[in-house]
Design an enzyme around this catalytic site. Structure first.
Site, short mmCIF file in Angstrom:
data_model
loop_
_atom_site.label_atom_id
_atom_site.label_comp_id
_atom_site.label_asym_id
_atom_site.label_seq_id
_atom_site.Cartn_x
_atom_site.Cartn_y
_atom_site.Cartn_z
N CYS A 1 0.84 -1.19 0.00
CA CYS A 1 0.00 0.00 0.00
C CYS A 1 0.87 1.25 0.00
O CYS A 1 2.01 1.23 0.42
CB CYS A 1 -0.95 0.09 1.20
N ARG B 1 2.94 0.31 -5.43
CA ARG B 1 2.91 -0.36 -4.13
C ARG B 1 1.62 -1.15 -3.92
O ARG B 1 1.50 -1.90 -2.93
CB ARG B 1 3.03 0.68 -3.02
N TRP C 1 -3.04 -2.58 -1.54
CA TRP C 1 -2.75 -3.97 -1.91
C TRP C 1 -3.35 -4.78 -0.76
O TRP C 1 -2.83 -4.78 0.35
CB TRP C 1 -1.24 -4.19 -2.03
N ASN D 1 -0.50 1.84 5.89
CA ASN D 1 0.28 0.84 5.16
C ASN D 1 0.93 -0.05 6.20
O ASN D 1 1.67 0.43 7.05
CB ASN D 1 1.36 1.54 4.30
N GLY D 2 0.66 -1.36 6.11
CA GLY D 2 1.23 -2.28 7.09
C GLY D 2 0.19 -3.30 7.52
O GLY D 2 -0.86 -3.42 6.88
N GLU E 1 15.78 -16.79 -12.26
CA GLU E 1 15.32 -15.43 -12.54
C GLU E 1 14.50 -15.37 -13.83
O GLU E 1 13.46 -14.71 -13.87
CB GLU E 1 16.54 -14.49 -12.61
N LYS F 1 10.68 -14.06 -13.97
CA LYS F 1 10.35 -12.92 -14.84
C LYS F 1 9.16 -13.28 -15.72
O LYS F 1 8.22 -12.51 -15.87
CB LYS F 1 11.57 -12.59 -15.68
N GLU G 1 5.72 -14.02 -13.45
CA GLU G 1 5.08 -12.93 -12.70
C GLU G 1 4.34 -11.93 -13.60
O GLU G 1 3.38 -11.33 -13.18
CB GLU G 1 6.04 -12.22 -11.75
N HIS H 1 14.83 -36.59 -12.46
CA HIS H 1 14.41 -37.19 -11.20
C HIS H 1 12.93 -36.94 -10.93
O HIS H 1 12.49 -36.99 -9.78
CB HIS H 1 15.29 -36.66 -10.05
N LYS I 1 5.05 -3.74 -5.73
CA LYS I 1 6.49 -3.56 -5.87
C LYS I 1 7.22 -3.78 -4.56
O LYS I 1 8.26 -4.39 -4.50
CB LYS I 1 6.74 -2.14 -6.39
#
Ligand code: M6R
Length: 608
Positions: free
Chosen positions: A2, A27, A75, A101-102, A481, A485, A488, A504, A603
């Site tokens: 947020c 955010r 968020w 925010n939190g 990575e 990428k 997401e 395996h 983010k």
């Protein structure tokens, strides 16, 4: 996550709040809201969905009068995205408004208590409990009320608060969530991050844990939890607002990919003096470096992937044992702490909750902590014993690119510095590596020129459902990575495997046409990876390979090959990541998705 903003000044607040929120949308972006005090009433507008809906509803803020206000972009953590759960939240008679925010960890207990006292809740959020607690304690002294609430709540918060009974004041407070204050000539501002205030000021105060801000339009006062006034000095922000704008690119992610050559060279150059690696901010003498027996590397997401790469580089070059940990695991796994251990915490935002908690955990056990951080003045930067900044500049796209690339550089520089100090690499080796390091920006630029070719390839895979990334050693690290990428931002299921591990179990998933991205840049492992490519090929996979220039025999097995220019074997991840970033980007673009703001993500992950 947020983002919060607040403004008190001479201008109409709502348009300024919306502008600030736009800069913070990275955010969180599932709903947004603002509350503005017009001197008589606090008026609020909230809306589920992107900020532009709220902006349209209020005609860019014009329909909300008043010069004091707070805003929020969300968020969701507690309660689904909805108009009702969107912030600001209020006490019952709408005389107190709060944005948060939190996460309030003990909100269930507090909610029950407040309900028993007759308070009714309108939302499912943890934040609403704060509005009611503020109401409960308020007896005419806002500062005292805020400190009382701080003593009751557990968890993390950055709050912006307005009280109808204190018309010329705006309050803010933080614990474990970022908060900054901007002092400008049109009034004062609060925000979760600097870009939100940059249009109006470069003079910014970084608020520390448990500090309270009380501001009027021309004055700012800071207090601790004991209500004692504090002296704080503002910092001057050096970077420009343009650095946080799209500058003609369709998406921030593309712009940020193109900023990689510059970011990489900005991260390298200040640390090379007369051909030697000099990292003053490390704060360690060569003798102290020689005493280090073990390194923990701790991070989340892509930053964690840079640590996986770094393990190979540090162990190979500096011959020092490295344990790599996901921050969310490290903080609870009770590691065996030994003397002469160094913890390296890697984070773009410097606010990632798990990474910050891991830092504190390590420090509590007497472990020296080095932060590799991008955001100057962020919590991790401030709390680490030493901080090495990655000079990537502001990164807005949720999918990291330039921060990732500069983190790799920071690791290489550190590993080379350790090797220099420990005598595990001679001068000639370091000199050659420095030369290769300096070539990286130009080589990255060259690889970015391939974008059209990769776009064409990506467009063939828009409907694919599963992708597997393979590699050995450092190529495994970059596969992690590449896979993240892609998944997401394109929502395609993808997984990365150490190439030897596939047989395996996972190889049973390979069928006719399955896309496999194989990375084979490590010459000593090249033949082995080639055999693994052959194994998936035999089972029908379509193979895209990334390898070094000259390895042309791979074309006999792989269907599509991307060649990387020659570099030191330890640096290949810096080059291999470019086509993988472009691939993820173009798949997402081709599918018509919002590349910069993928669903369910944010983010800066400031919650556990
Ligand atoms: O700000 P941080 O570097 O601490 O963030 C860590 C991760 O959340 C981040 O790398 C995330 O995985 C990105 N979305 C990857 O692109």
């Amino acid at each position: 996550m947020c983002g919060i903003v607040g403004y008190i000044g001479e201008k109409q607040a709502a348009p300024i709040l919306l502008e600030g929120l736009e800069k913070l949308e990275y955010r969180g972006y599932d709903s947004a809201g603002i509350a503005v005090f017009d001197g008589t009433e606090i008026h609020a507008k909230k809306s589920m969905g992107r900020l532009k809906i709220l902006s349209e509803l209020t005609h860019g803020g014009e329909t909300l009068p008043g010069t004091t206000g707070i805003g929020h972009t969300r968020w969701a953590t507690h309660g689904a995205p909805s108009d009702m759960n969107a912030h600001p939240h209020f006490n019952q008679d709408k005389t107190i408004a709060v944005v948060h925010n939190g996460i309030i960890e003990n909100y269930m207990k507090l909610k029950k208590k407040m309900q028993d006292k007759g308070y009714t809740f309108k939302s499912e959020t943890d934040t609403e409990v704060i509005a009611h607690l503020l109401d409960y304690y308020y007896k005419g002294d806002a500062l005292e009320t805020i400190t009382k609430v701080m003593h009751r709540v557990e968890g993390s918060y950055a709050l912006g608060i307005i009280f109808k009974s204190e018309p010329d004041k705006l309050y803010a407070v933080r614990k474990d969530s970022p908060l900054i204050v901007g002092k400008s000539n049109i009034g004062n501002l609060i925000a979760s991050d600097v870009p939100a205030v940059l249009k109006y000021t470069r003079d910014v105060y970084f608020i520390e844990n448990e500090e309270i801000v009380c501001m009027t339009k021309d004055d700012i006062q800071f207090y601790n939890i004991d209500e004692e006034e504090l002296e704080k000095q503002p910092a001057t922000i050096e970077w420009d607002i343009d650095a946080a704008e799209k500058g003609g690119y369709e998406y921030f992610m593309l712009k940020e990919m193109y900023e990689q050559p510059q970011a990489v060279s900005d991260t390298i150059n200040p640390r090379i003096k007369e051909g030697k690696i000099v990292i003053d901010e490390l704060g360690m003498s060569d003798e102290e470096i020689r005493q280090i027996r073990k390194i923990y590397m701790i991070a989340c997401g892509s930053a964690y992937h840079t640590c996986v790469s770094a393990k190979y580089v540090f162990e190979g070059l500096a011959r020092i044992p490295v344990e790599v940990d996901l921050a969310s695991e490290f903080r609870y796994r009770h590691p065996i702490y030994e003397e002469n251990t160094l913890a390296i915490i890697v984070s773009q935002s410097g606010e990632t909750a798990d990474s910050l908690a891991a830092l504190r955990e390590a420090k509590e056990h007497g472990v020296r902590v080095l932060g590799i951080v991008n955001v100057v003045g962020s919590s991790i930067a401030r709390e680490a014993d030493n901080v090495m900044y990655t000079w990537a500049g502001p990164e807005i796209a949720v999918a990291t690119t330039k921060a990732y690339s500069t983190q790799l550089i920071a690791h290489y520089l550190l590993a080379m510095k350790f090797a220099q100090a420990r005598g595990t690499a001679d001068e000639k080796t370091i000199t050659e590596m420095v030369k290769d390091l300096k070539k990286l920006p130009g080589q990255i630029e060259m690889l970015l020129e391939n974008k059209k070719k990769i776009q064409k390839f990506a467009n063939r895979y828009l409907a694919t459902e599963h992708v597997f990334f393979l590699g050995r050693g450092l190529d495994y690290a970059i596969s992690l990575e590449g896979s993240l990428k892609l998944k997401e931002i394109s929502y395609i299921h993808s997984e990365a495997y150490a190439a030897g591990e596939l047989k395996h179990g996972t190889i049973s998933l390979i069928e006719e046409g399955t896309l496999v991205v194989a990375v084979a840049t490590q010459e000593e492992l090249y033949k082995k990876t080639l055999s693994n490519i052959q194994e998936v090929k035999t089972r029908g996979a379509f193979v895209m390979a990334v390898t070094n220039v000259g390895n042309t025999e791979i074309e006999k097995t792989a269907d599509y090959v991307i060649y990387l220019p020659k570099t030191n074997p330890y640096f290949t991840n810096s080059l291999a990541v470019i086509p993988l970033q472009l691939f993820g980007y173009y798949v997402s673009l081709g599918k018509g998705l919002d590349v910069d703001k993928p669903r369910n993500l944010a983010k800066s992950v400031t919650v556990e």
